[in-house]
Design an enzyme around this catalytic site. Structure first.
Site, PDB file in Angstrom:
ATOM      1  CG  ASP A 114      -1.859  -1.209   1.217  1.00 30.37           C
ATOM      2  OD1 ASP A 114      -2.182  -1.708   0.119  1.00 30.37           O
ATOM      3  OD2 ASP A 114      -2.226  -1.674   2.308  1.00 30.37           O
TER       4      ASP A 114
ATOM      5  CD  GLN B 130       0.958  -8.994  -2.367  1.00 31.84           C
ATOM      6  OE1 GLN B 130       1.616  -9.660  -3.145  1.00 31.84           O
ATOM      7  NE2 GLN B 130      -0.310  -8.727  -2.615  1.00 31.84           N
TER       8      GLN B 130
ATOM      9  CE  LYS C 125       2.461  -2.576  -4.318  1.00 32.95           C
ATOM     10  NZ  LYS C 125       2.125  -2.209  -2.927  1.00 32.95           N
TER      11      LYS C 125
ATOM     12  N   GLY D   2      -4.464  -4.579  -3.685  1.00 39.31           N
ATOM     13  CA  GLY D   2      -5.472  -3.572  -3.970  1.00 39.31           C
ATOM     14  C   GLY D   2      -4.722  -2.333  -4.405  1.00 39.31           C
ATOM     15  CG  HIS D   3      -1.978  -2.401  -6.927  1.00 40.18           C
ATOM     16  ND1 HIS D   3      -1.033  -2.934  -7.771  1.00 40.18           N
ATOM     17  CD2 HIS D   3      -1.708  -2.921  -5.705  1.00 40.18           C
ATOM     18  CE1 HIS D   3      -0.233  -3.743  -7.090  1.00 40.18           C
ATOM     19  NE2 HIS D   3      -0.639  -3.768  -5.832  1.00 40.18           N
TER      20      HIS D   3
HETATM   21  P1  GDP Z   1      -0.728   0.114  -3.575  1.00 38.00           P
HETATM   22  O1  GDP Z   1      -1.288  -1.150  -3.051  1.00 38.00           O
HETATM   23  O2  GDP Z   1       0.737   0.245  -3.337  1.00 38.00           O
HETATM   24  O3  GDP Z   1      -1.064   0.371  -5.021  1.00 38.00           O
HETATM   25  O4  GDP Z   1      -1.403   1.277  -2.719  1.00 38.00           O
HETATM   26  P2  GDP Z   1      -2.963   1.385  -2.293  1.00 38.00           P
HETATM   27  O5  GDP Z   1      -3.740   1.828  -3.471  1.00 38.00           O
HETATM   28  O6  GDP Z   1      -3.410   0.174  -1.588  1.00 38.00           O
HETATM   29  O7  GDP Z   1      -2.871   2.490  -1.172  1.00 38.00           O
HETATM   30  C1  GDP Z   1      -2.349   3.759  -1.414  1.00 38.00           C
HETATM   31  C2  GDP Z   1      -3.439   4.808  -1.131  1.00 38.00           C
HETATM   32  O8  GDP Z   1      -2.832   6.085  -1.047  1.00 38.00           O
HETATM   33  C3  GDP Z   1      -4.449   4.920  -2.256  1.00 38.00           C
HETATM   34  O9  GDP Z   1      -5.674   5.328  -1.726  1.00 38.00           O
HETATM   35  C4  GDP Z   1      -3.849   5.994  -3.147  1.00 38.00           C
HETATM   36  O10 GDP Z   1      -4.798   6.668  -3.936  1.00 38.00           O
HETATM   37  C5  GDP Z   1      -3.266   6.909  -2.112  1.00 38.00           C
HETATM   38  N1  GDP Z   1      -2.075   7.664  -2.509  1.00 38.00           N
HETATM   39  C6  GDP Z   1      -1.059   7.300  -3.322  1.00 38.00           C
HETATM   40  N2  GDP Z   1      -0.102   8.269  -3.354  1.00 38.00           N
HETATM   41  C7  GDP Z   1      -0.527   9.237  -2.501  1.00 38.00           C
HETATM   42  C8  GDP Z   1       0.031  10.497  -2.066  1.00 38.00           C
HETATM   43  O11 GDP Z   1       1.121  10.909  -2.446  1.00 38.00           O
HETATM   44  N3  GDP Z   1      -0.739  11.199  -1.183  1.00 38.00           N
HETATM   45  C9  GDP Z   1      -1.947  10.784  -0.733  1.00 38.00           C
HETATM   46  N4  GDP Z   1      -2.605  11.534   0.130  1.00 38.00           N
HETATM   47  N5  GDP Z   1      -2.473   9.613  -1.101  1.00 38.00           N
HETATM   48  C10 GDP Z   1      -1.783   8.858  -1.983  1.00 38.00           C
HETATM   49  P1  IMO Z   2      -0.810  -4.333  -2.131  1.00 38.17           P
HETATM   50  O1  IMO Z   2      -0.346  -4.916  -3.450  1.00 38.17           O
HETATM   51  C1  IMO Z   2      -0.768  -4.649   2.200  1.00 38.17           C
HETATM   52  C2  IMO Z   2      -0.664  -8.699   3.867  1.00 38.17           C
HETATM   53  C3  IMO Z   2      -1.871  -9.180   4.631  1.00 38.17           C
HETATM   54  C4  IMO Z   2      -1.200 -10.115   5.628  1.00 38.17           C
HETATM   55  C5  IMO Z   2      -0.091 -10.746   4.798  1.00 38.17           C
HETATM   56  C6  IMO Z   2      -0.443 -12.104   4.205  1.00 38.17           C
HETATM   57  O2  IMO Z   2      -2.112  -3.653  -2.194  1.00 38.17           O
HETATM   58  O3  IMO Z   2       0.285  -3.509  -1.539  1.00 38.17           O
HETATM   59  P2  IMO Z   2      -2.018 -12.884   2.222  1.00 38.17           P
HETATM   60  O4  IMO Z   2      -3.480 -12.699   1.996  1.00 38.17           O
HETATM   61  O5  IMO Z   2      -1.167 -12.325   1.121  1.00 38.17           O
HETATM   62  O6  IMO Z   2      -1.666 -14.296   2.549  1.00 38.17           O
HETATM   63  O7  IMO Z   2      -1.700 -12.040   3.549  1.00 38.17           O
HETATM   64  O8  IMO Z   2       0.177  -9.827   3.741  1.00 38.17           O
HETATM   65  N1  IMO Z   2      -0.941  -8.203   2.504  1.00 38.17           N
HETATM   66  C7  IMO Z   2      -0.925  -6.927   2.141  1.00 38.17           C
HETATM   67  N2  IMO Z   2      -0.758  -5.811   2.872  1.00 38.17           N
HETATM   68  N3  IMO Z   2      -0.919  -4.551   0.861  1.00 38.17           N
HETATM   69  C8  IMO Z   2      -1.056  -5.664   0.106  1.00 38.17           C
HETATM   70  O9  IMO Z   2      -1.057  -5.643  -1.240  1.00 38.17           O
HETATM   71  C9  IMO Z   2      -1.111  -6.920   0.752  1.00 38.17           C
HETATM   72  N4  IMO Z   2      -1.263  -8.192   0.326  1.00 38.17           N
HETATM   73  C10 IMO Z   2      -1.148  -8.972   1.401  1.00 38.17           C
HETATM   74  O10 IMO Z   2      -2.540  -8.123   5.268  1.00 38.17           O
HETATM   75  O11 IMO Z   2      -0.583  -9.362   6.647  1.00 38.17           O
HETATM   76 MG    MG Z   3      -2.813  -1.792  -1.788  1.00 36.42          MG
END
Ligand code: GDP
Ligand code: IMO
Ligand code: MG
Length: 440
Positions: free
Chosen positions: A12, A230, A15, A39-40
């Protein structure tokens, strides 16, 4: 040329946003590991897209490939594709025939093992998507691959063994009744389900020999982006085992999980994505973890609730030993530092510069989780920066970022000996300060 995007922390980090930002120059975006545990998020043109399986390049109309290193639940893939179509996108997705398939019993077993571990407080806090059990069956040489779905005889033979074996584990080891699992352990039901998956995969011509497909695209002059899911500290080898996922998000696997050679990936760029602080969903140590009002503030400002599960994320200060480890493991050529806007308005911003353990100061991650848990962070304090308008700063560039935030960025660059190509100041595509495009 390839550009590989790798999470530097615990997932998170943003990416998806960086894939979207630089995705304009790419022709193909490849997921090389993980599954719908990811979850991207992409925020563009006033729309927010949450993607679990479809690579984030879809928002810009790029071809998305799910590589052999992924585990794919066709059910969620099809739902996601349908939802994107309803929103007016036209996802062009290809599925590696070598990728393993998440079947209904994998999810049941994920839950069963977590429940069993919970009795002794050892649960991982997985996403419950069946990721671990599916990779187990891959390594155990008994799983079903996308290519097997397309061969009815091979599928029947594999499933006959697999369903029986998994039912026995579910009942004899975990003590559940398979009859209560909604057909997840019923051979006929699973077989029918698989044939339906196969029909759609054939109809939409989704299955490819992904390594060959990508090599051909590169030979035709196309640019490839590899989208890690991840993060480094969730890596099965380099993360804090056992509180990890069951695959390798780190850059070495971009080769193995896509079928491109390490020299191809290694000649390209590897961009580590850093969240300006730290967040974690699930269990495991976190030496720089915050609690109380400050944690609440950052959680709310950053919207730190899981994309997949909705769980509130744990938050903490940036952990520099974790980042040094990540930079080495994946060989970052550049980094992105996101969420600088979230930290704005805090009086003093801290980082865990090193750890102290048994009277010793250490600068990188201990190899065992127990040792990591014993680490106390050695904090370094930075002057906080005032709130700013993200779009203006993004438009005007790095010099418009408050000087205190610049000092923070330059400290991280110095510690990792890696330039920050991009600084995130908001979730939107336009809310990034781009200093270098890795494709240029
Ligand atoms: P990922 O799994 O690495 O793709 O990241 P996620 O989408 O799960 O979580 C990142 C969250 O932060 C999302 O809601 C993005 O829209 C948000 N986000 C990404 N870059 C920034 C930033 O520079 N500032 C803020 N406030 N939010 C951001
Ligand atoms: P993105 O790509 C954050 C964490 C889970 C748990 C551990 C193992 O959005 O960054 P799993 O279901 O993979 O066996 O869970 O990894 N986890 C993540 N945490 N972002 C993710 O993906 C994750 N995918 C798995 O919360 O701790
Ligand atoms: Mg994510």
């Amino acid at each position: 040329m390839t550009v590989t995007i790798v999470g530097a922390q615990l997932g998170d980090e943003g990416k998806g946003g960086v894939v979207d930002l630089f995705g304009d120059a790419a022709d193909v975006v490849v997921r090389y590991q993980g599954g719908d545990n990811a979850g991207h998020t992409v925020v563009a043109g006033g729309e927010e897209y949450k993607l679990s399986l479809v690579p984030s390049g879809v928002v810009r109309g790029k071809t998305g490939v799910l590589g052999n290193g992924c585990v794919v639940n066709p059910e969620t893939l099809f739902e996601e594709v349908d939802a994107l179509r309803e929103r007016g996108l036209d996802p062009d997705v290809r599925l590696a025939k070598r990728a393993h398939v998440i079947l209904p019993f994998h999810r049941e077993l994920d839950g069963a093992e977590e429940a069993a571990k919970a009795d002794s407080d050892q649960e991982i806090g997985t996403t419950g998507r069946g990721i671990g059990p599916t990779y187990e069956d891959k390594v155990g040489r008994r799983g079903v691959r996308v290519g097997d779905l397309l061969n009815e005889d091979a599928l029947r033979e594999r499933l006959e063994y697999l369903v029986d074996a998994k039912r026995a584990v579910y009942e004899d080891i975990y003590g559940f009744d398979a009859e209560d699992a909604d057909g997840a352990f019923d051979f006929d039901a699973v077989f029918e389900q698989c044939l339906a998956y196969a029909d759609r995969i054939r109809e939409e011509d989704l299955a490819v020999n992904a390594g060959d497909y990508l090599a051909d695209r590169i030979a035709d002059g196309d640019e490839v982006m590899l989208e890690g899911a991840q993060g480094t500290s969730l890596d099965i080898d380099h993360g804090n085992f056992p509180y990890v996922t069951s695959s390798n998000p780190t850059a070495g696997y971009a080769a193995t999980g896509s079928g491109l050679g390490p020299t191809t990936v290694g000649q390209g760029e590897v961009v580590g994505i850093v969240k300006g602080y730290l967040s974690r969903v699930g269990s495991g140590p976190m030496p720089t973890e915050l609690d109380g009002d400050l944690a609440e503030y950052i959680r709310d400002e950053g919207g730190e609730y899981g994309t997949v599960t909705g769980r509130p994320r744990r938050v903490g200060w940036l952990d520099i030993p974790m980042l040094r480890h990540a930079a080495r493991v994946s060989g970052f050529t550049g980094i992105a530092i996101n969420h600088l806007d979230v930290l704005a308005g805090i009086d003093e911003v801290k980082v865990g510069h090193a750890y102290e353990r048994d009277g010793e100061t250490i600068e990188t991650l201990p190899a065992t989780t127990e040792n990591w848990d014993e680490c106390e962070p050695v904090l370094k304090t930075f002057d906080g920066w005032a709130e700013f308008d993200p779009e203006t700063v993004a438009e005007e560039g790095y010099e418009a970022l408050p000087s205190e935030a610049q000092a923070y960025v330059e400290y991280v660059e110095g510690e990792l000996d890696t330039p920050a190509y991009v600084l995130g100041v908001g979730p939107g595509r336009e809310e990034s300060i781009v200093r270098q495009n890795p494709f240029e």
